[in-house]
Design a protein around this motif. Structure first.
Motif, PDB file in Angstrom:
ATOM      1  N   ASP A 118       0.845  -1.198   0.000  1.00 13.68           N
ATOM      2  CA  ASP A 118       0.000   0.000   0.000  1.00 13.68           C
ATOM      3  C   ASP A 118       0.880   1.247   0.000  1.00 13.68           C
ATOM      4  O   ASP A 118       1.593   1.525   0.972  1.00 13.68           O
ATOM      5  CB  ASP A 118      -0.912   0.000   1.226  1.00 13.68           C
ATOM      6  CG  ASP A 118      -1.945   1.104   1.166  1.00 13.68           C
ATOM      7  OD1 ASP A 118      -1.555   2.296   1.274  1.00 13.68           O
ATOM      8  OD2 ASP A 118      -3.139   0.789   1.010  1.00 13.68           O
ATOM      9  N   ALA A 119       0.852   2.012  -1.074  1.00 18.79           N
ATOM     10  CA  ALA A 119       1.744   3.171  -1.215  1.00 18.79           C
ATOM     11  C   ALA A 119       1.472   4.227  -0.155  1.00 18.79           C
ATOM     12  O   ALA A 119       2.402   4.852   0.366  1.00 18.79           O
ATOM     13  CB  ALA A 119       1.599   3.771  -2.612  1.00 18.79           C
ATOM     14  N   GLY A 120       0.199   4.443   0.187  1.00 19.00           N
ATOM     15  CA  GLY A 120      -0.127   5.453   1.198  1.00 19.00           C
ATOM     16  C   GLY A 120       0.451   5.122   2.555  1.00 19.00           C
ATOM     17  O   GLY A 120       1.001   5.986   3.248  1.00 19.00           O
ATOM     18  N   ILE A 121       0.349   3.846   2.949  1.00 19.71           N
ATOM     19  CA  ILE A 121       0.907   3.435   4.236  1.00 19.71           C
ATOM     20  C   ILE A 121       2.425   3.531   4.205  1.00 19.71           C
ATOM     21  O   ILE A 121       3.064   3.940   5.184  1.00 19.71           O
ATOM     22  CB  ILE A 121       0.447   2.011   4.598  1.00 19.71           C
ATOM     23  CG1 ILE A 121      -1.082   1.976   4.756  1.00 19.71           C
ATOM     24  CG2 ILE A 121       1.109   1.532   5.889  1.00 19.71           C
ATOM     25  CD1 ILE A 121      -1.654   0.588   4.933  1.00 19.71           C
ATOM     26  N   LEU A 122       3.039   3.167   3.094  1.00 16.47           N
ATOM     27  CA  LEU A 122       4.494   3.277   2.970  1.00 16.47           C
ATOM     28  C   LEU A 122       4.949   4.736   3.097  1.00 16.47           C
ATOM     29  O   LEU A 122       5.957   5.031   3.743  1.00 16.47           O
ATOM     30  CB  LEU A 122       4.947   2.703   1.630  1.00 16.47           C
ATOM     31  CG  LEU A 122       4.991   1.171   1.562  1.00 16.47           C
ATOM     32  CD1 LEU A 122       5.059   0.698   0.120  1.00 16.47           C
ATOM     33  CD2 LEU A 122       6.174   0.629   2.356  1.00 16.47           C
ATOM     34  N   ILE A 123       4.203   5.654   2.483  1.00 17.83           N
ATOM     35  CA  ILE A 123       4.553   7.076   2.594  1.00 17.83           C
ATOM     36  C   ILE A 123       4.434   7.531   4.044  1.00 17.83           C
ATOM     37  O   ILE A 123       5.312   8.223   4.576  1.00 17.83           O
ATOM     38  CB  ILE A 123       3.659   7.925   1.668  1.00 17.83           C
ATOM     39  CG1 ILE A 123       4.037   7.669   0.208  1.00 17.83           C
ATOM     40  CG2 ILE A 123       3.780   9.414   2.004  1.00 17.83           C
ATOM     41  CD1 ILE A 123       3.069   8.271  -0.796  1.00 17.83           C
ATOM     42  N   ASN A 124       3.361   7.125   4.715  1.00 13.34           N
ATOM     43  CA  ASN A 124       3.197   7.509   6.119  1.00 13.34           C
ATOM     44  C   ASN A 124       4.328   6.964   6.987  1.00 13.34           C
ATOM     45  O   ASN A 124       4.842   7.654   7.874  1.00 13.34           O
ATOM     46  CB  ASN A 124       1.859   6.985   6.644  1.00 13.34           C
ATOM     47  CG  ASN A 124       0.678   7.767   6.106  1.00 13.34           C
ATOM     48  OD1 ASN A 124       0.846   8.838   5.548  1.00 13.34           O
ATOM     49  ND2 ASN A 124      -0.512   7.218   6.268  1.00 13.34           N
ATOM     50  N   THR A 125       4.716   5.724   6.723  1.00 14.12           N
ATOM     51  CA  THR A 125       5.807   5.124   7.490  1.00 14.12           C
ATOM     52  C   THR A 125       7.095   5.905   7.248  1.00 14.12           C
ATOM     53  O   THR A 125       7.865   6.171   8.184  1.00 14.12           O
ATOM     54  CB  THR A 125       5.991   3.649   7.087  1.00 14.12           C
ATOM     55  OG1 THR A 125       4.730   2.977   7.173  1.00 14.12           O
ATOM     56  CG2 THR A 125       6.982   2.961   8.015  1.00 14.12           C
ATOM     57  N   GLY A 126       7.323   6.309   5.994  1.00 15.84           N
ATOM     58  CA  GLY A 126       8.490   7.125   5.678  1.00 15.84           C
ATOM     59  C   GLY A 126       8.474   8.458   6.397  1.00 15.84           C
ATOM     60  O   GLY A 126       9.504   8.929   6.897  1.00 15.84           O
ATOM     61  N   LEU A 127       7.300   9.079   6.483  1.00 11.57           N
ATOM     62  CA  LEU A 127       7.194  10.358   7.193  1.00 11.57           C
ATOM     63  C   LEU A 127       7.517  10.188   8.676  1.00 11.57           C
ATOM     64  O   LEU A 127       8.159  11.049   9.287  1.00 11.57           O
ATOM     65  CB  LEU A 127       5.784  10.942   7.024  1.00 11.57           C
ATOM     66  CG  LEU A 127       5.418  11.428   5.622  1.00 11.57           C
ATOM     67  CD1 LEU A 127       3.949  11.805   5.556  1.00 11.57           C
ATOM     68  CD2 LEU A 127       6.283  12.604   5.204  1.00 11.57           C
ATOM     69  N   CYS A 128       7.086   9.070   9.260  1.00 13.39           N
ATOM     70  CA  CYS A 128       7.428   8.800  10.664  1.00 13.39           C
ATOM     71  C   CYS A 128       8.935   8.663  10.832  1.00 13.39           C
ATOM     72  O   CYS A 128       9.526   9.238  11.754  1.00 13.39           O
ATOM     73  CB  CYS A 128       6.751   7.516  11.123  1.00 13.39           C
ATOM     74  SG  CYS A 128       5.097   7.743  11.758  1.00 13.39           S
ATOM     75  N   TYR A 129       9.543   7.888   9.957  1.00 12.37           N
ATOM     76  CA  TYR A 129      10.996   7.707  10.048  1.00 12.37           C
ATOM     77  C   TYR A 129      11.719   9.045   9.888  1.00 12.37           C
ATOM     78  O   TYR A 129      12.726   9.298  10.547  1.00 12.37           O
ATOM     79  CB  TYR A 129      11.473   6.715   8.991  1.00 12.37           C
ATOM     80  CG  TYR A 129      11.301   5.264   9.372  1.00 12.37           C
ATOM     81  CD1 TYR A 129      11.842   4.770  10.559  1.00 12.37           C
ATOM     82  CD2 TYR A 129      10.619   4.381   8.536  1.00 12.37           C
ATOM     83  CE1 TYR A 129      11.693   3.429  10.904  1.00 12.37           C
ATOM     84  CE2 TYR A 129      10.474   3.041   8.874  1.00 12.37           C
ATOM     85  CZ  TYR A 129      11.009   2.571  10.062  1.00 12.37           C
ATOM     86  OH  TYR A 129      10.871   1.251  10.411  1.00 12.37           O
ATOM     87  N   GLN A 130      11.206   9.915   9.005  1.00 12.06           N
ATOM     88  CA  GLN A 130      11.800  11.252   8.866  1.00 12.06           C
ATOM     89  C   GLN A 130      11.720  12.018  10.172  1.00 12.06           C
ATOM     90  O   GLN A 130      12.698  12.635  10.609  1.00 12.06           O
ATOM     91  CB  GLN A 130      11.081  12.040   7.768  1.00 12.06           C
ATOM     92  CG  GLN A 130      11.588  11.786   6.372  1.00 12.06           C
ATOM     93  CD  GLN A 130      11.014  12.791   5.389  1.00 12.06           C
ATOM     94  OE1 GLN A 130       9.959  13.379   5.604  1.00 12.06           O
ATOM     95  NE2 GLN A 130      11.709  12.989   4.293  1.00 12.06           N
TER      96      GLN A 130
END
Length: 301
Positions: free
Chosen positions: A91-103
């Motif tokens: 799921d691209a949306g969840i992956l983007i959110n996970t990336g934002l958390c890591y940022q």
């Protein structure tokens, strides 16, 4: 030489993605409405209750993560997104959110992997490409970052944050003339952005244009007087212009804001050397090297 200031970690316009879901139960509908209204502190407990009985709900885990991230609880949000990814790994949306958390957590390698996976699964917008560029820049992979910023600008040619990030990467890569061209465009779009002003001044200094750099540092400090890196850069630039009294005032304010600022004491020592006051300079160097305790440390001793 003066130091560039890193631009925002991700576009100010980009927000975590809340996944829509077909709502059939009153509790789910209420949680979704609260989320849409920005009432995250009320929505989060509802999602927690829903997930207590429906643990395999990827959208629910994502939306709980969204609420927690908006509440500033990045570690807790990350745990939710990781649960969502176990259920919906593509799921691209969840992956983007996970990336934002890591940022948010400063974990740039992990953030980069998430954004790149989102791109592989179909997401391809300017914000995502910008985020990949920011992660690569933080990992000191400057040339790769520049390529992604150019790709992002091909999709959003007038998005100021992306132009500013490209300029910052060009500064890091010491590509001064390209950076100046980029920064001129960024300043037209973001005239009150402190990092853009600082980086433009840094470029001008590298080209020996100290008289042009100093006013930009002054503008940046007027906007953000507590920025210690910009203040240090400004003082160093004033010293190159032999404006020593002004530089001293800027450094004294820096050291009032942060009495333990080693680079500030070091530069103040160099300033007093230039003013022909070696004893005062020696005291400053001692403070820079930790040989003289601060007043607070002296009182504790």
């Amino acid at each position: 030489m003066s130091s560039p200031v890193q631009n925002p970690a991700y576009s100010r316009d980009q927000q975590p993605v809340a996944l829509s879901q077909k709502v059939t139960l009153r509790k789910e509908e209420q949680a979704w409405q609260l989320l849409e209204q920005g009432r995250f502190h009320e929505a989060a407990p509802l999602y927690q209750r829903i997930l207590h009985t429906r643990k395999r709900d990827a959208a629910g885990w994502n939306n709980l993560g969204y609420c927690l991230l908006k509440m500033g609880e990045a570690k807790e949000a990350l745990a939710c997104y990781q649960e969502a990814l176990k259920l919906a790994p593509r799921d691209a949306g969840i992956l983007i959110n996970t990336g934002l958390c890591y940022q948010r957590l400063g974990q740039w390698q992990e953030a980069c992997r998430c954004f790149q996976r989102a791109s592989q699964y179909g997401a391809r917008d300017a914000d995502l490409l910008n985020n990949i560029g920011v992660c690569l820049a933080q990992l000191n992979r400057i040339e790769e970052a520049i390529k992604f910023y150019h790709q992002a600008l091909a999709l959003a040619p007038r998005q100021g944050e992306i132009i500013a990030n490209l300029a910052a990467a060009l500064v890091q890569g010491r590509r001064w003339l390209e950076a100046i061209e980029c920064l001129e465009m960024a300043l037209r779009l973001l005239p009150a952005d402190v990092s853009v002003l600082n980086n433009a001044a840094t470029c001008l200094e590298a080209l020996g244009k100290y008289y042009l750099a100093a006013p930009l540092y002054a503008r940046a400090l007027a906007l953000q007087p507590g920025d210690l890196q910009v203040r240090l850069n400004y003082a160093a630039c004033l010293m190159k212009l032999s404006r020593l009294e002004e530089a001293r005032e800027v450094l004294e304010e820096l050291l009032r804001l942060d009495p333990r600022h080693g680079d500030g004491w070091q530069l103040l020592g160099a300033l007093y050397d230039a003013m022909g006051e070696p004893e005062t300079a020696a005291c400053c160097y001692n403070r820079a090297w930790g040989l003289t305790p601060t007043r607070e440390e002296g009182r504790k001793g």
